[in-house]
Write a protein that holds these residues in place. Structure first.
Motif, PDB file in Angstrom:
ATOM      1  N   ASN A 111      45.290  34.476  43.439  1.00  0.00           N
ATOM      2  CA  ASN A 111      46.128  34.745  42.256  1.00  0.00           C
ATOM      3  C   ASN A 111      46.529  33.492  41.481  1.00  0.00           C
ATOM      4  N   GLU A 112      46.142  32.322  41.962  1.00  0.00           N
ATOM      5  CA  GLU A 112      46.396  31.109  41.173  1.00  0.00           C
ATOM      6  C   GLU A 112      45.294  30.966  40.110  1.00  0.00           C
ATOM      7  N   THR A 113      45.530  30.005  39.193  1.00  0.00           N
ATOM      8  CA  THR A 113      44.588  29.842  38.076  1.00  0.00           C
ATOM      9  C   THR A 113      43.692  28.621  38.261  1.00  0.00           C
ATOM     10  N   VAL A 114      42.377  28.876  38.152  1.00  0.00           N
ATOM     11  CA  VAL A 114      41.372  27.811  38.264  1.00  0.00           C
ATOM     12  C   VAL A 114      40.759  27.621  36.878  1.00  0.00           C
ATOM     13  N   MET A 115      40.660  26.367  36.434  1.00  0.00           N
ATOM     14  CA  MET A 115      40.061  26.121  35.110  1.00  0.00           C
ATOM     15  C   MET A 115      38.811  25.249  35.229  1.00  0.00           C
ATOM     16  N   ASP A 116      37.790  25.595  34.431  1.00  0.00           N
ATOM     17  CA  ASP A 116      36.632  24.717  34.245  1.00  0.00           C
ATOM     18  C   ASP A 116      36.453  24.587  32.736  1.00  0.00           C
ATOM     19  N   CYS A 117      36.795  23.410  32.185  1.00  0.00           N
ATOM     20  CA  CYS A 117      36.732  23.263  30.725  1.00  0.00           C
ATOM     21  C   CYS A 117      35.384  22.708  30.253  1.00  0.00           C
ATOM     22  N   PHE A 118      34.393  22.703  31.148  1.00  0.00           N
ATOM     23  CA  PHE A 118      32.988  22.444  30.780  1.00  0.00           C
ATOM     24  C   PHE A 118      32.184  23.513  31.521  1.00  0.00           C
ATOM     25  N   CYS A 119      32.531  24.775  31.311  1.00  0.00           N
ATOM     26  CA  CYS A 119      32.112  25.821  32.265  1.00  0.00           C
ATOM     27  C   CYS A 119      30.634  26.168  32.224  1.00  0.00           C
ATOM     28  N   GLY A 120      29.909  25.785  31.177  1.00  0.00           N
ATOM     29  CA  GLY A 120      28.478  26.093  31.117  1.00  0.00           C
ATOM     30  C   GLY A 120      28.228  27.563  31.396  1.00  0.00           C
ATOM     31  N   SER A 121      27.310  27.844  32.313  1.00  0.00           N
ATOM     32  CA  SER A 121      26.934  29.230  32.590  1.00  0.00           C
ATOM     33  C   SER A 121      28.022  29.999  33.340  1.00  0.00           C
TER      34      SER A 121
ATOM     35  N   GLU B 171      43.424  40.031  32.448  1.00  0.00           N
ATOM     36  CA  GLU B 171      44.463  39.120  32.939  1.00  0.00           C
ATOM     37  C   GLU B 171      43.844  37.949  33.717  1.00  0.00           C
ATOM     38  N   TYR B 172      42.725  38.222  34.401  1.00  0.00           N
ATOM     39  CA  TYR B 172      42.153  37.215  35.307  1.00  0.00           C
ATOM     40  C   TYR B 172      41.092  36.315  34.696  1.00  0.00           C
ATOM     41  N   VAL B 173      40.571  36.692  33.522  1.00  0.00           N
ATOM     42  CA  VAL B 173      39.495  35.871  32.939  1.00  0.00           C
ATOM     43  C   VAL B 173      39.835  35.513  31.502  1.00  0.00           C
ATOM     44  N   LYS B 174      39.852  34.208  31.217  1.00  0.00           N
ATOM     45  CA  LYS B 174      40.074  33.769  29.837  1.00  0.00           C
ATOM     46  C   LYS B 174      38.925  32.842  29.483  1.00  0.00           C
ATOM     47  N   LEU B 175      38.183  33.186  28.427  1.00  0.00           N
ATOM     48  CA  LEU B 175      37.042  32.362  28.025  1.00  0.00           C
ATOM     49  C   LEU B 175      37.269  31.833  26.622  1.00  0.00           C
ATOM     50  N   ILE B 176      37.047  30.549  26.454  1.00  0.00           N
ATOM     51  CA  ILE B 176      37.320  29.925  25.155  1.00  0.00           C
ATOM     52  C   ILE B 176      36.082  29.160  24.690  1.00  0.00           C
ATOM     53  N   ASN B 177      35.550  29.545  23.528  1.00  0.00           N
ATOM     54  CA  ASN B 177      34.440  28.776  22.964  1.00  0.00           C
ATOM     55  C   ASN B 177      35.063  27.678  22.098  1.00  0.00           C
ATOM     56  N   GLY B 178      35.294  26.540  22.703  1.00  0.00           N
ATOM     57  CA  GLY B 178      35.957  25.451  21.994  1.00  0.00           C
ATOM     58  C   GLY B 178      35.782  24.168  22.774  1.00  0.00           C
TER      59      GLY B 178
ATOM     60  N   LEU C 243      27.019  33.755  28.131  1.00  0.00           N
ATOM     61  CA  LEU C 243      26.444  33.938  29.466  1.00  0.00           C
ATOM     62  C   LEU C 243      27.554  34.101  30.514  1.00  0.00           C
ATOM     63  N   ALA C 244      28.581  33.266  30.407  1.00  0.00           N
ATOM     64  CA  ALA C 244      29.703  33.365  31.349  1.00  0.00           C
ATOM     65  C   ALA C 244      30.385  34.733  31.188  1.00  0.00           C
ATOM     66  N   HIS C 245      30.566  35.160  29.940  1.00  0.00           N
ATOM     67  CA  HIS C 245      31.239  36.441  29.681  1.00  0.00           C
ATOM     68  C   HIS C 245      30.436  37.590  30.289  1.00  0.00           C
ATOM     69  N   ALA C 246      29.127  37.588  30.021  1.00  0.00           N
ATOM     70  CA  ALA C 246      28.286  38.675  30.549  1.00  0.00           C
ATOM     71  C   ALA C 246      28.297  38.659  32.076  1.00  0.00           C
ATOM     72  N   SER C 247      28.347  37.466  32.657  1.00  0.00           N
ATOM     73  CA  SER C 247      28.309  37.363  34.123  1.00  0.00           C
ATOM     74  C   SER C 247      29.595  37.858  34.770  1.00  0.00           C
ATOM     75  N   LEU C 248      30.644  38.014  33.972  1.00  0.00           N
ATOM     76  CA  LEU C 248      31.922  38.479  34.505  1.00  0.00           C
ATOM     77  C   LEU C 248      32.259  39.892  34.020  1.00  0.00           C
ATOM     78  N   THR C 249      31.268  40.556  33.431  1.00  0.00           N
ATOM     79  CA  THR C 249      31.535  41.880  32.859  1.00  0.00           C
ATOM     80  C   THR C 249      30.616  42.909  33.500  1.00  0.00           C
ATOM     81  N   ALA C 250      31.211  43.846  34.243  1.00  0.00           N
ATOM     82  CA  ALA C 250      30.396  44.893  34.870  1.00  0.00           C
ATOM     83  C   ALA C 250      29.987  45.919  33.819  1.00  0.00           C
ATOM     84  N   VAL C 251      28.710  46.224  33.778  1.00  0.00           N
ATOM     85  CA  VAL C 251      28.205  47.213  32.824  1.00  0.00           C
ATOM     86  C   VAL C 251      27.440  48.269  33.636  1.00  0.00           C
ATOM     87  N   ASN C 252      27.629  49.518  33.241  1.00  0.00           N
ATOM     88  CA  ASN C 252      26.984  50.623  33.954  1.00  0.00           C
ATOM     89  C   ASN C 252      25.447  50.460  33.956  1.00  0.00           C
TER      90      ASN C 252
END
Ligand SMILES: C[S@@+](CC[C@H](N)C(=O)[O-])C[C@H]1O[C@@H](n2cnc3c(N)ncnc32)[C@H](O)[C@@H]1O
Length: 427
Positions: free
Chosen positions: A36-46, A293-300, A72-81
């Motif tokens: 439940n803690e927050t981990v950041m990668d500000c050069f997250c690549g894939s 709540e658990y995933v925040k993605l920033i294109n910046g 790519l990161a967004h799709a990898s964290l998004t479950a799709v039927n």
């Protein structure tokens, strides 16, 4: 330590340079943060750090300047039927497979044939691989019909990108070279038809899956596929040609393959589907609100992270290693096809490049921007928490600069460990 399993499933869906071995990253996450803690990668690549963080029940913040990386990161964290994905693929197949294949169909020696691969050398088709109703692979010499079918396809292209790349001899980009110059006219038609169909998908999550299928298809459908020639064991035998794959740079070899676009797309889809199955099994039980709540993605840019001071519990980064990989220039092919290249903040990229029109991107600028990024990491990280930096460089002076940067911002160096990862990380 990475092994070949490290780049399967999610991590084999789409190529990205410098992917870190997930098994190693997950150990860092377990060691330096709690659930439940927050981990950041500000050069997250894939997105490897983010995926491993969410798998371990942490919240993940990912920042990257490269739009395709965030997609790519967004799709990898998004479950799709999975049934829905298969349904869309079948629709695309019904609409386009025959049309695209018609550009590769021709009669040869009284048989209907379908060209699967053409080897071009200086604009001449020197070898053509094709299949017939009876045989999967036959080989013949190229002829004038091959040239005509490739250069004057009977079908009109839909939209495709004409973006101009940065001239840079290091990655083989010439003056005024366009993204479209990397493809034959026939490949441009096939890819543009696929893109046009993908744009019609209404559901954004499903559309993203197919956008990545298309961008993942591009390299094998381009003229960047070199020919591997291995000597046969028996003396005097002609070396057999094998299909290479794109590794890095925009080098169009004198002798290159042109592969049937539909086959490239279908093969990429199979790989994407395997990744999507893994994503579904990992994340489908987590609700949309949990993921929000658990995933925040920033294109910046990591030099200006739009999150609060003292809001992150652990940072893991793997910033660009000076001039090793020119992430943004290398990704232009993908970004341009998906229409993502207009908004790129090129000046903010942390990189050293010799590109003709990016003169400011020298080591001073690299150090200046990295310094700003370290300042931002210090600002957002809670006091007395950890920040890990993965770095791969043989130059001692650059190492000293990097360590000085950390100390200058107030970090104390606690540990330095080797992290091995395999050459297949380009997958
Ligand atoms: C070594 S790669 C990270 C690879 C990542 N660890 C993975 O596993 O896929 C470095 C990343 O830094 C990104 N980058 C370069 N300049 C940046 C900046 N100013 N802000 C954020 N990201 C940046 C590049 O786009 C690239 O994705």
């Amino acid at each position: 330590m990475a092994n070949s399993d490290t780049y399967k499933g999610i991590y084999a869906m789409h190529k990205y340079w410098g992917k870190k071995p997930f098994n190693e990253i997950s150990k860092f996450i377990e060691k330096y943060s709690e659930p439940n803690e927050t981990v950041m990668d500000c050069f997250c690549g894939s997105g490897v750090t983010l995926i491993e963080a969410v798998k371990a029940g942490r919240k993940a913040v990912g920042v990257d300047l490269n739009p395709i990386a965030i997609k790519l990161a967004h799709a990898s964290l998004t479950a799709v039927n999975i049934d829905e994905i298969n349904k869309i693929f079948e629709n695309i197949k019904t609409t386009l497979q025959e049309t695209i294949n018609s550009m590769y169909e021709m009669e040869f020696e009284g048989e209907n044939t379908m060209v699967t691969h053409t080897i071009w050398k200086n604009g001449e088709p020197i070898e053509v691989w094709y299949r017939t109703d009876k045989e999967k692979k036959k080989i013949r010499a190229g002829n004038s019909t091959d040239i005509k079918m490739c250069n004057e396809p009977a079908i009109e292209a839909k939209w495709y990108p004409k973006s101009i790349m940065f001239e840079n001899s290091r990655i083989n980009v010439g003056k005024e070279q366009k993204v479209s110059d990397l493809f034959t006219p026939r490949a441009l038609v096939g890819l543009s038809l696929l893109l046009d169909e993908i744009k019609k998908i209404e559901d954004e999550k499903l559309k993203e899956v197919f956008e990545l299928t298309l961008s993942g298809t591009l390299s094998q459908a381009s003229n960047l596929v070199f020919v591997i020639r291995r000597r046969k064991k028996n003396k005097g035998e002609k070396p057999r040609a094998e299909v290479g794959s794109w590794v890095i740079g925009y080098w169009v070899p004198e002798e290159h393959f042109e592969i049937n676009v539909w086959n490239c797309f279908e093969n990429r889809f199979k790989r994407i589907l395997k990744g999507e199955q893994e994503i579904y099994s990992l994340f489908s039980e987590k609700s949309d609100s949990y993921m929000q709540e658990y995933v925040k993605l920033i294109n910046g840019s990591a030099t200006q992270i739009p999150i609060d001071d003292n809001s992150v519990d652990y940072v893991f980064i793997d910033p660009p290693h000076t001039n090793r990989v020119l992430y943004m220039e290398q990704s232009l092919m993908w970004n341009a096809w998906l229409g993502l290249d207009e908004e790129i903040e090129w000046d903010n990229e942390i990189v050293v490049t010799e590109a003709k029109n990016r003169k400011k991107k020298n080591s001073d600028n690299y150090n200046l921007l990295l310094d700003k990024a370290f300042g931002e990491i210090y600002r957002v990280l809670k006091p007395n928490r950890y920040f890990s930096l993965a770095f791969n460089c043989l130059d001692d002076n650059i190492w000293i600069d990097i360590l000085n940067l950390s100390v200058h911002h107030g970090f104390e160096i606690r540990d330095i460990v080797p992290l091995e990862y395999s050459a297949t990380s380009v997958i």
